[in-house]
Scaffold this motif. Structure first.
Motif, PDB file in Angstrom:
ATOM      1  N   LYS A   2     -13.564 -11.469   0.613  1.00 44.25           N
ATOM      2  CA  LYS A   2     -12.421 -11.280   1.499  1.00 44.25           C
ATOM      3  C   LYS A   2     -11.780  -9.909   1.300  1.00 44.25           C
ATOM      4  O   LYS A   2     -11.357  -9.282   2.258  1.00 44.25           O
ATOM      5  N   THR A   3     -11.723  -9.473   0.053  1.00 41.46           N
ATOM      6  CA  THR A   3     -11.138  -8.169  -0.243  1.00 41.46           C
ATOM      7  C   THR A   3     -11.960  -7.054   0.396  1.00 41.46           C
ATOM      8  O   THR A   3     -11.406  -6.105   0.949  1.00 41.46           O
ATOM      9  N   ARG A   4     -13.258  -7.159   0.338  1.00 42.00           N
ATOM     10  CA  ARG A   4     -14.155  -6.157   0.935  1.00 42.00           C
ATOM     11  C   ARG A   4     -13.980  -6.108   2.453  1.00 42.00           C
ATOM     12  O   ARG A   4     -13.931  -5.039   3.039  1.00 42.00           O
ATOM     13  N   ILE A   5     -13.873  -7.272   3.086  1.00 43.76           N
ATOM     14  CA  ILE A   5     -13.686  -7.329   4.538  1.00 43.76           C
ATOM     15  C   ILE A   5     -12.337  -6.722   4.913  1.00 43.76           C
ATOM     16  O   ILE A   5     -12.241  -5.933   5.859  1.00 43.76           O
ATOM     17  N   LYS A   6     -11.286  -7.069   4.166  1.00 43.40           N
ATOM     18  CA  LYS A   6      -9.955  -6.505   4.419  1.00 43.40           C
ATOM     19  C   LYS A   6      -9.997  -4.985   4.277  1.00 43.40           C
ATOM     20  O   LYS A   6      -9.436  -4.257   5.100  1.00 43.40           O
ATOM     21  N   LEU A  10      -9.185  -2.409   7.326  1.00 46.70           N
ATOM     22  CA  LEU A  10      -8.108  -1.426   7.214  1.00 46.70           C
ATOM     23  C   LEU A  10      -8.617   0.006   7.408  1.00 46.70           C
ATOM     24  O   LEU A  10      -7.937   0.828   8.017  1.00 46.70           O
ATOM     25  N   ILE A  11      -9.787   0.308   6.888  1.00 44.42           N
ATOM     26  CA  ILE A  11     -10.356   1.646   7.098  1.00 44.42           C
ATOM     27  C   ILE A  11     -10.656   1.866   8.582  1.00 44.42           C
ATOM     28  O   ILE A  11     -10.334   2.917   9.141  1.00 44.42           O
ATOM     29  N   CYS A  12     -11.248   0.862   9.234  1.00 41.80           N
ATOM     30  CA  CYS A  12     -11.544   0.987  10.672  1.00 41.80           C
ATOM     31  C   CYS A  12     -10.258   1.153  11.483  1.00 41.80           C
ATOM     32  O   CYS A  12     -10.186   2.000  12.378  1.00 41.80           O
ATOM     33  N   LEU A  13      -9.244   0.338  11.169  1.00 46.39           N
ATOM     34  CA  LEU A  13      -7.963   0.478  11.859  1.00 46.39           C
ATOM     35  C   LEU A  13      -7.344   1.850  11.605  1.00 46.39           C
ATOM     36  O   LEU A  13      -6.799   2.478  12.518  1.00 46.39           O
ATOM     37  N   GLU A  45      -3.561   1.231   1.753  1.00 48.68           N
ATOM     38  CA  GLU A  45      -4.047  -0.058   1.251  1.00 48.68           C
ATOM     39  C   GLU A  45      -5.558  -0.096   1.049  1.00 48.68           C
ATOM     40  O   GLU A  45      -6.070  -1.012   0.430  1.00 48.68           O
ATOM     41  N   SER A  46      -6.281   0.894   1.615  1.00 47.01           N
ATOM     42  CA  SER A  46      -7.743   0.773   1.594  1.00 47.01           C
ATOM     43  C   SER A  46      -8.491   1.981   1.037  1.00 47.01           C
ATOM     44  O   SER A  46      -9.568   1.813   0.480  1.00 47.01           O
ATOM     45  N   SER A  47      -7.943   3.189   1.208  1.00 46.58           N
ATOM     46  CA  SER A  47      -8.690   4.372   0.799  1.00 46.58           C
ATOM     47  C   SER A  47      -7.750   5.483   0.327  1.00 46.58           C
ATOM     48  O   SER A  47      -7.190   6.217   1.148  1.00 46.58           O
ATOM     49  N   PRO A  48      -7.580   5.625  -0.980  1.00 44.90           N
ATOM     50  CA  PRO A  48      -6.740   6.710  -1.490  1.00 44.90           C
ATOM     51  C   PRO A  48      -7.208   8.091  -1.027  1.00 44.90           C
ATOM     52  O   PRO A  48      -6.388   8.979  -0.786  1.00 44.90           O
ATOM     53  N   ARG A  49      -8.509   8.263  -0.868  1.00 47.77           N
ATOM     54  CA  ARG A  49      -9.058   9.553  -0.430  1.00 47.77           C
ATOM     55  C   ARG A  49      -8.597   9.894   0.980  1.00 47.77           C
ATOM     56  O   ARG A  49      -8.115  11.008   1.236  1.00 47.77           O
ATOM     57  N   PHE A  50      -8.722   8.953   1.924  1.00 50.89           N
ATOM     58  CA  PHE A  50      -8.300   9.206   3.301  1.00 50.89           C
ATOM     59  C   PHE A  50      -6.780   9.323   3.390  1.00 50.89           C
ATOM     60  O   PHE A  50      -6.249  10.110   4.166  1.00 50.89           O
ATOM     61  N   HIS A  51      -6.070   8.539   2.573  1.00 55.44           N
ATOM     62  CA  HIS A  51      -4.610   8.607   2.526  1.00 55.44           C
ATOM     63  C   HIS A  51      -4.166  10.016   2.132  1.00 55.44           C
ATOM     64  O   HIS A  51      -3.321  10.628   2.790  1.00 55.44           O
ATOM     65  N   GLN A  52      -4.759  10.542   1.074  1.00 56.44           N
ATOM     66  CA  GLN A  52      -4.410  11.882   0.608  1.00 56.44           C
ATOM     67  C   GLN A  52      -4.841  12.943   1.617  1.00 56.44           C
ATOM     68  O   GLN A  52      -4.156  13.944   1.803  1.00 56.44           O
TER      69      GLN A  52
END
Length: 124
Positions: A2-6, A10-13, A45-52
């Motif tokens: 479930k965590t992987r799907i979430k 979140l990355i797709c959104l 919530e999903s990718s620190p790299r994309f967030h930064q």
């Protein structure tokens, strides 16, 4: 699992919101800032790299950093968002002329959106 799907959702959104934000740079009635704030939240919530990556962006980074630190919008940006919401909902209501329920629904959604926007703190 479930965590992987979430995580993937979140990355797709996040990337969908980034795409909509970029379209908003080109189209005058499409808001940019709100889509990038949504993308920032998804990536937080999903990718620190994309967030930064968003926070470090030359153009989008400063308002996003301001939002992240103070949860406020500059007054001029907020005024533009108000104008865009009012214009886009007025055009949409006009486009469905004769469909009273759709017009009423759009009107209520627009009012709720304006009420939510009014609760966001302003900065100079």
């Amino acid at each position: 699992m479930k965590t992987r799907i979430k995580h993937l959702i979140l990355i797709c959104l996040g990337w969908m919101f980034v795409s909509l934000g970029i379209i908003g740079v080109i189209l005058p009635l499409m808001p940019t800032t709100i889509f990038l704030i949504l993308a920032l939240g998804c990536f937080a919530e999903s990718s620190p790299r994309f967030h930064q990556m968003l926070l470090d962006h030359k153009w989008f980074g400063p308002p996003l950093k301001q939002w992240q630190h103070t949860h406020s919008m500059r007054r001029d940006v907020k005024k533009k968002v108000y104008l865009i919401v009012v214009l886009s909902f007025a055009i949409s209501i006009g486009a469905v002329w004769g469909h009273v329920w759709l017009q009423l629904m759009l009107f209520v959604i627009g009012l709720v959106l304006l009420a939510c926007l009014s609760r966001i703190k302003e900065s100079n």
